[in-house]
Design a protein around this motif. Sequence first.
Motif, PDB file in Angstrom:
ATOM      1  N   SER A 130       0.790  -1.240   0.000  1.00 35.96           N
ATOM      2  CA  SER A 130       0.000   0.000   0.000  1.00 35.96           C
ATOM      3  C   SER A 130       0.825   1.295   0.000  1.00 35.96           C
ATOM      4  CB  SER A 130      -0.947   0.055   1.197  1.00 35.96           C
ATOM      5  OG  SER A 130      -0.302   0.652   2.300  1.00 35.96           O
ATOM      6  N   GLU A 131       2.105   1.224  -0.339  1.00 37.47           N
ATOM      7  CA  GLU A 131       2.784   2.499  -0.494  1.00 37.47           C
ATOM      8  C   GLU A 131       2.421   3.010  -1.878  1.00 37.47           C
ATOM      9  OE1 GLU A 131       6.174   3.643   1.773  1.00 37.47           O
ATOM     10  OE2 GLU A 131       6.899   1.599   1.692  1.00 37.47           O
ATOM     11  N   THR A 132       2.392   4.323  -2.033  1.00 36.96           N
ATOM     12  CA  THR A 132       1.941   4.887  -3.307  1.00 36.96           C
ATOM     13  C   THR A 132       2.905   4.511  -4.422  1.00 36.96           C
ATOM     14  OG1 THR A 132       3.196   6.888  -2.914  1.00 36.96           O
ATOM     15  CG2 THR A 132       0.913   6.870  -2.159  1.00 36.96           C
ATOM     16  N   ALA A 133       2.362   4.476  -5.653  1.00 35.86           N
ATOM     17  CA  ALA A 133       3.201   4.173  -6.817  1.00 35.86           C
ATOM     18  C   ALA A 133       4.333   5.191  -6.891  1.00 35.86           C
ATOM     19  CB  ALA A 133       2.354   4.202  -8.081  1.00 35.86           C
ATOM     20  N   PHE A 134       4.032   6.456  -6.550  1.00 40.87           N
ATOM     21  CA  PHE A 134       5.042   7.519  -6.570  1.00 40.87           C
ATOM     22  C   PHE A 134       6.225   7.165  -5.684  1.00 40.87           C
ATOM     23  CE2 PHE A 134       6.762  11.364  -4.541  1.00 40.87           C
ATOM     24  CZ  PHE A 134       7.222  12.048  -5.665  1.00 40.87           C
ATOM     25  N   LYS A 135       5.925   6.716  -4.450  1.00 39.76           N
ATOM     26  CA  LYS A 135       6.992   6.385  -3.494  1.00 39.76           C
ATOM     27  C   LYS A 135       7.814   5.193  -3.991  1.00 39.76           C
ATOM     28  CE  LYS A 135       8.598   6.405   0.972  1.00 39.76           C
ATOM     29  NZ  LYS A 135       8.191   6.533   2.363  1.00 39.76           N
ATOM     30  N   LYS A 136       7.097   4.192  -4.545  1.00 40.14           N
ATOM     31  CA  LYS A 136       7.822   3.008  -5.013  1.00 40.14           C
ATOM     32  C   LYS A 136       8.746   3.351  -6.171  1.00 40.14           C
ATOM     33  CE  LYS A 136       4.134  -0.166  -3.908  1.00 40.14           C
ATOM     34  NZ  LYS A 136       3.082  -0.986  -4.452  1.00 40.14           N
ATOM     35  N   VAL A 137       8.224   4.142  -7.148  1.00 42.90           N
ATOM     36  CA  VAL A 137       9.027   4.487  -8.319  1.00 42.90           C
ATOM     37  C   VAL A 137      10.216   5.355  -7.917  1.00 42.90           C
ATOM     38  CG1 VAL A 137       9.019   5.787 -10.495  1.00 42.90           C
ATOM     39  CG2 VAL A 137       7.126   4.242  -9.963  1.00 42.90           C
ATOM     40  N   THR A 138       9.956   6.382  -7.068  1.00 41.00           N
ATOM     41  CA  THR A 138      11.061   7.266  -6.684  1.00 41.00           C
ATOM     42  C   THR A 138      12.112   6.495  -5.875  1.00 41.00           C
ATOM     43  OG1 THR A 138       9.669   8.036  -4.865  1.00 41.00           O
ATOM     44  CG2 THR A 138       9.894   9.503  -6.749  1.00 41.00           C
TER      45      THR A 138
END
Length: 299
Positions: A130-138
């Motif tokens: 459930s971490e945001t896609a933004f956090k995972k990509v960055t």
Amino acid sequence: MKTLDIVIPFYNEEDCIEELFKRLLDVRKDLAVEGLETNFIFVNDGSVDGSSIIVENLARANKFIKLVNFSRNFGHEIAVTAGLDYSNGDYTAIIDSDLQDPPELLIEMYKKLKEGDYQVAYGKRLKRKSETAFKKVTAFIFYRLLNSLCETKLPTDTGDFRIITASVRESVKQLREHHRFMRGLLTWVGFKSVPVYYNRDERIAGTTKYSPLSLIKLALTAITELSTTPLKLIWWLAGIMALLSIIMIVLGKNLYSVILFAGFVPTFALGLTTAYIGRIYDETRNRPLYIVDKTFNLD
Ligand code: UDP
Ligand code: MG
């Protein structure tokens, strides 16, 4: 009996602390079976909610619970640093207080260290629930960019969650720079490390204390802590200008050549200046030149 200190930095985590304490207590019992006595070092990083009172009451009732209260919020990296400073056990663990790092994993980490071949057992994330896609990509880009720029290679998808031996802890304690990225410092000191894989849970309550802006700041700290490579990019710029200037002469375009050369001169001077700045930076940090693991016949 060997001892373990678990360093737990927290900032406004009143809805997490009790659950965390319960789970840590169970882990403490399991570790006792392994022959380990465990202390908790809570570091209150200037919380303004009820979390500090909760820990204070726990500390009053149990001697193995230690509490360091900061006078204000100094940030996660400094809170972890203080925890290491106050730790004097045979082993030291670092864990977040929002239960994103499952405390039970400490048992597996300790078993790896107990065998004696490794001095660091670190949690490596498989999935981030459930971490945001933004956090995972960055995060994905960040680790890879960092490793391409820096001489110290960080293990990917790894946080501070780990157990280290006393010798690793004492080495990290020698690094007193103000802009700190603990994972970088923990890696810089070296020693043999082994990953323990886990799925990163969701926070049990509250929200992340890191805004996108503070994550960018942390990324900049990480890069500048581990490398002066970005300064060297100026040399490349100067080199490209010089090369283009020569190409323009060959092509007979003298005006372009003069313009490029006029750009090359100050860029070269800047490159030279930053070479010294990079060295000043390295010297002012006053890091030890080397870290010794073991010696023989020398004590
Ligand atoms: N934390 C801290 N000081 C701060 C920010 C965070 O001690 O200024 C603690 C926080 O309470 C938590 C850990 O550092 O135990 C990680 O913070 P958070 O969960 O907000 O980060 P994320 O997991 O979202 O990266
Ligand atoms: Mg968290």
